[in-house]
Scaffold this motif. Structure first.
Motif, mmCIF file in Angstrom:
data_model
loop_
_atom_site.group_PDB
_atom_site.id
_atom_site.type_symbol
_atom_site.label_atom_id
_atom_site.label_comp_id
_atom_site.label_asym_id
_atom_site.label_seq_id
_atom_site.Cartn_x
_atom_site.Cartn_y
_atom_site.Cartn_z
ATOM 1 N N ASP A 1 27.939 8.317 48.683
ATOM 2 C CA ASP A 1 27.940 7.729 50.022
ATOM 3 C C ASP A 1 28.107 6.225 49.918
ATOM 4 O O ASP A 1 27.578 5.587 48.994
ATOM 5 N N LYS B 1 23.811 16.297 43.478
ATOM 6 C CA LYS B 1 24.787 17.361 43.691
ATOM 7 C C LYS B 1 26.233 16.866 43.690
ATOM 8 O O LYS B 1 27.145 17.614 44.061
ATOM 9 N N SER C 1 17.871 13.078 52.528
ATOM 10 C CA SER C 1 18.744 14.182 52.172
ATOM 11 C C SER C 1 17.950 15.229 51.396
ATOM 12 O O SER C 1 16.861 14.955 50.876
ATOM 13 N N CYS D 1 29.768 11.281 36.042
ATOM 14 C CA CYS D 1 29.067 12.539 36.284
ATOM 15 C C CYS D 1 28.340 12.982 35.023
ATOM 16 O O CYS D 1 28.665 12.547 33.899
ATOM 17 N N TRP E 1 24.320 11.016 44.145
ATOM 18 C CA TRP E 1 23.321 12.051 44.354
ATOM 19 C C TRP E 1 23.442 13.153 43.311
ATOM 20 O O TRP E 1 24.464 13.296 42.639
ATOM 21 N N ASN F 1 19.071 16.419 48.675
ATOM 22 C CA ASN F 1 19.354 16.122 47.269
ATOM 23 C C ASN F 1 18.549 14.911 46.804
ATOM 24 O O ASN F 1 17.922 14.211 47.607
ATOM 25 N N LYS G 1 27.423 14.105 45.357
ATOM 26 C CA LYS G 1 27.820 13.365 46.560
ATOM 27 C C LYS G 1 27.758 11.867 46.310
ATOM 28 O O LYS G 1 26.871 11.371 45.622
ATOM 29 N N SER H 1 36.877 9.983 53.664
ATOM 30 C CA SER H 1 36.689 10.255 52.249
ATOM 31 C C SER H 1 37.481 9.238 51.438
ATOM 32 O O SER H 1 38.027 8.284 51.994
ATOM 33 N N VAL I 1 29.784 15.288 59.043
ATOM 34 C CA VAL I 1 30.465 15.076 57.769
ATOM 35 C C VAL I 1 31.975 15.105 57.946
ATOM 36 O O VAL I 1 32.719 14.370 57.293
ATOM 37 N N ARG J 1 32.329 8.981 52.347
ATOM 38 C CA ARG J 1 31.624 10.016 51.594
ATOM 39 C C ARG J 1 32.651 10.842 50.834
ATOM 40 O O ARG J 1 33.700 11.196 51.365
ATOM 41 N N THR J 2 32.345 11.126 49.600
ATOM 42 C CA THR J 2 33.193 11.993 48.800
ATOM 43 C C THR J 2 32.319 12.844 47.895
ATOM 44 O O THR J 2 31.157 12.505 47.642
ATOM 45 N N MET J 3 32.855 13.938 47.431
ATOM 46 C CA MET J 3 32.130 14.872 46.567
ATOM 47 C C MET J 3 32.829 14.979 45.225
ATOM 48 O O MET J 3 34.054 15.118 45.162
#
Length: 779
Positions: free
Chosen positions: A286, A282, A256, A325, A280, A258, A284, A12, A7, A298-300
């Motif tokens: 991708d 949680k 995953s 979200c 995802w 998730n 995430k 990002s 990761v 990838r970012t959160m």
């Protein structure tokens, strides 16, 4: 599976802007549309049956002080739980610079558990309202099959429906389970898009019109299907898997912990080919290469992803990613290099991420180089450090050497149980001329649909390590499975082991094992079907048996075999008999109608048959489907009666409210108290009636699901155009409550007396010699 990078080595992304909406967003219920023909509006479903529409342009105009900026928020009350959203347009857009015509504006399709509604957001009007007792779980729009005009296809309770812009039914078929994903993809590059349907029974089915032309079995329930480009599409599963198919061939898959909540095709690196964007549970996000599955970004985000859409939301000429979200926050991301007018902060952030990524890659390469140098330095000392049992002492670590001809072999066999039944087992054995103290330490198996969580590991402690390991197997479905096997080999004192990798294919009907043809103790079942295979030639049956069955009987290898009898290891006492008679007429005798359908589909696919018509006789299942149809009819009448009672109660309550207000104006407090007491009692009746209605609706939905599944089971007894015909005619019979004609259609117009006569004649033959001479056509 696609390779995963650490990761820390994955780039990002920095949001271009962020927005906090007033409402929470339900997962999977996000879309974007141009309801006035020009300005894109974000549309999401929230709790309480509400749908809100957000206009970013109106927000920007209001903040700039423009007087007529329009509404930023619009809230639509659907008065039911929303299960699906689709913003789309079936007409050509207006010419640049002109006022968009009404036909050029997007309209909003809203699905619920009981209806589909087409809504004109711009004019705040309803285009059509259509009841859907099967529910609307997902929707898509496009041209498929023989329909020249685009239809809105919706997936529901074991069924798929297509309607035109006026809400008229133009398409209907059944599937094996509840439909959760639907898309249009030209998977075979024939110039016509096929309808892809993903359902809870782990299958993705391909429909050309009403005919199912292909099927893919996955490891869990299908959550989403996203068309990519040409004949490829992405999919997501309930077990946390995301992958891509090109046609019927899976290109890659990742898994995953998730749950994936959203899929989108988006050209992230501006190379002219779309990437797979996945959101995802949680938070995430991708971005993966659609051919290799390599992770590109990838970012959160701070909360779970409700949905991801794309569009020029700020009308600046850039196609951006809008990530919504569940808490109502929205983040906007642009493709790298898509926005030349970046702020200094954005440029600094991107440069910082690039430098950090390069540093991490440099550190990983240096660590790998250091490990290789250590191995090179240790190699000259290997012979001098050789100890007992073939173990090498190196830097305090015990390594093991094995003989060069040591191999691992794998086979599948039958194991008898104490109760007289058998089960399949996988046998892993060490073979070689000089095994010595070499033993198996562990066996790891990977197979979709065979083991829980798709993997199974056997670890042997030091005192029980052996040269052979047996693994019992119990497939839950009759599908072909690819088993990846990894075997760790060493000695009792090893700390490092050699790894062997093998592959074994489990045939589709591995749980059907041969039974003697001369065995008269097992009676021939009265149920079954017959069909003709004109393309059948000598040797086809034996080749099909060798490909899709578990071969344990030598006589199956006879190229002239025309008769088989098998028993099921999964269902005790259940058998299947298949006979090939004169003129390539095939008879299948079994009580299991689903197994008969699987056999027909497999045999037809092996022979490349496109259209196969069958005549069948399954009296137990016929009684079951007729009883289901009657229950559905009764439950539907009960539900309609309850809704009529609700309307009557509503009228009475409105009258009582008016009467109470009249009493209050006339200062008749006694009348007010009496009227409100009656209102209270009516309200209690409404609450009680609501519970009854919901219970009745749930029962009706479950009965509809069972009925549609039963039709799908009968549909698998046909192939090609004949399947579409039987489903269409069966639906007409169900709509008209013509159950006798329904049974006749499902049988393929087979006369039960003729079937019983053939069965009696077959049972009269006792010896295999008589059977071969009279029925098989050879001595």
């Amino acid at each position: 599976m696609a390779g995963e990078l650490p990761v820390s080595n994955v780039p990002s992304a920095v949001p271009i802007w962020s927005l906090k909406l007033r409402h929470s967003i339900r997962t999977g219920l996000v879309t974007i549309g141009k309801y006035d023909g020009r300005r894109p509006s974000l549309t999401c479903a929230t709790e309480g049956g509400k749908v809100f529409v957000h206009d970013m342009t109106a927000r920007q105009n209001r903040m700039s002080g423009i007087a007529d900026s329009g509404q930023e928020y619009r809230l639509l009350d659907m008065q039911a739980r929303v299960t699906s959203l689709l913003a789309t347009n079936m007409s050509s857009p207006a010419a640049p610079g002109s006022e968009p015509a009404a036909s050029a504006r997007d309209c909003l399709f809203v699905g619920s558990d009981a209806f589909m509604k087409a809504y004109n957001v711009h004019d705040n009007s309803e285009l059509f309202y259509k009841e859907h007792l099967h529910g609307v779980n997902c929707m898509t729009i496009g041209v498929a099959g023989d329909h020249a005009e685009p239809l809105v296809y919706s997936g529901g309770n074991c069924s798929v429906t297509g309607v035109d812009m006026d809400g008229n039914d133009q398409y209907w078929t059944v599937t094996g389970d509840n439909v959760q994903a639907i898309a249009l993809v030209d998977y075979n590059l024939d110039g016509v898009s096929e309808l892809l349907v993903g359902s809870d029974d782990y299958d993705i089915r391909f429909f050309k019109g009403e005919d199912m032309v292909a099927e893919i079995s996955e490891a869990d329930a299908i959550l989403d299907i996203c068309p990519l480009q040409q004949h490829s599409f992405a999919f997501s599963l309930d077990n946390g898997s995301v992958g891509v198919y090109e046609g019927l061939r899976r290109m890659w898959r990742i898994k995953s912990r998730n749950v994936p909540t959203s899929l989108l095709a988006y050209d992230y690196n501006l190379d002219g080919e779309v990437e797979v964007v996945s959101g995802w549970s949680k938070g995430k996000i991708d971005v993966r290469h659609h051919r290799t599955g390599d992770l590109l970004m990838r970012t959160m985000l701070p909360a779970g992803i409700a949905g991801i859409v794309q569009g020029d939301y700020t009308m600046e000429g850039t196609n951006s990613l809008l990530c919504c979200c569940v808490d109502g926050s929205v983040k906007c991301f642009n493709a790298p290099g898509s926005n030349p007018l970046k702020t200094t902060a954005q440029m600094n952030n991107e440069q910082e991420f690039e430098v950090q990524t390069l540093r991490q890659a440099r550190k990983a390469l240096l660590d790998q180089l250091s490990a290789e140098n250590d191995n090179i330095k240790a190699m000259p000392n290997l012979k001098t450090n050789m100890g007992a049992h073939g173990i090498i002492q190196m830097d305090g670590t015990k390594m093991m050497t094995i003989h060069v001809d040591t191999k691992v072999e794998c086979s599948i066999g039958l194991q008898e149980r104490p109760d007289g039944e058998s089960h399949l087992r996988l046998e892993v054995d060490l073979v070689g001329s000089k095994l010595g103290n070499t033993l198996i330490k562990s066996v790891v198996l990977f197979a979709e649909g065979l083991f829980e969580n798709e993997s199974h590991q056997i670890y042997l402690p030091r005192e029980v390590m052996s040269k052979s390991v047996h693994v019992p197997m119990t497939p839950s479905k009759d599908i072909s499975m690819d088993i990846q096997i990894r075997v760790m080999v060493g000695t009792m004192f090893s700390e490092q082991f050699h790894m062997f990798e093998l592959r074994k294919v489990l045939p589709m009907f591995s749980f059907l094992v041969p039974q003697s043809v001369e065995d008269d103790e097992v009676p021939l079942t009265a149920s079954g079907m017959m069909f003709q295979m004109p393309m059948l030639v000598p040797g086809d049956l034996s080749r099909w048996l060798g490909e899709d069955f578990f071969m344990t009987a030598e006589y199956w290898k006879d190229p002239h075999i025309k008769h088989i009898r098998v028993r099921s290891l999964r269902h005790r006492g259940r058998t299947l008999t298949l006979e090939v008679h004169h003129q390539a007429m095939v008879y299948v005798f079994t009580e299991d109608i689903e197994l008969a359908g699987d056999v027909l589909q497999s045999f037809s696919q092996f022979l490349h048959a496109k259209d196969v018509n069958t005549q069948s006789y399954f009296p137990t299942y016929e009684e079951y489907i007729v009883a289901l149809a009657k229950k559905v009819n009764e439950q539907d009448k009960a539900f309609s009666r309850l809704r009529a009672e609700l309307a009557d109660h509503s009228n009475l309550i409105r009258g009582l409210v008016v009467r109470a207000e009249d009493s209050r104006i006339n200062r008749d407090m006694t009348g007010v108290r009496h009227t409100y007491k009656s209102l209270y009692e009516f309200n209690l009746d409404l609450v009680h009636g609501h519970v009854i209605r919901m219970t009745t609706h749930d029962q009706l939905t479950e009965l509809q699901r069972q009925l549609n599944h039963a039709l799908q089971v009968y549909g698998r007894l046909k192939l090609g155009k004949y399947k579409g015909e039987v489903i269409t005619e069966a639906k007409k019979c169900l709509d008209g409550n013509n159950h006798s004609r329904l049974v006749s259609i499902l049988r393929g117009y087979l006369d039960p007396d003729d079937w019983q006569a053939k069965l009696a004649q077959r049972k009269a033959l006792r010896t295999t010699r008589e059977f071969h001479t009279k029925y098989m056509g050879y001595n």
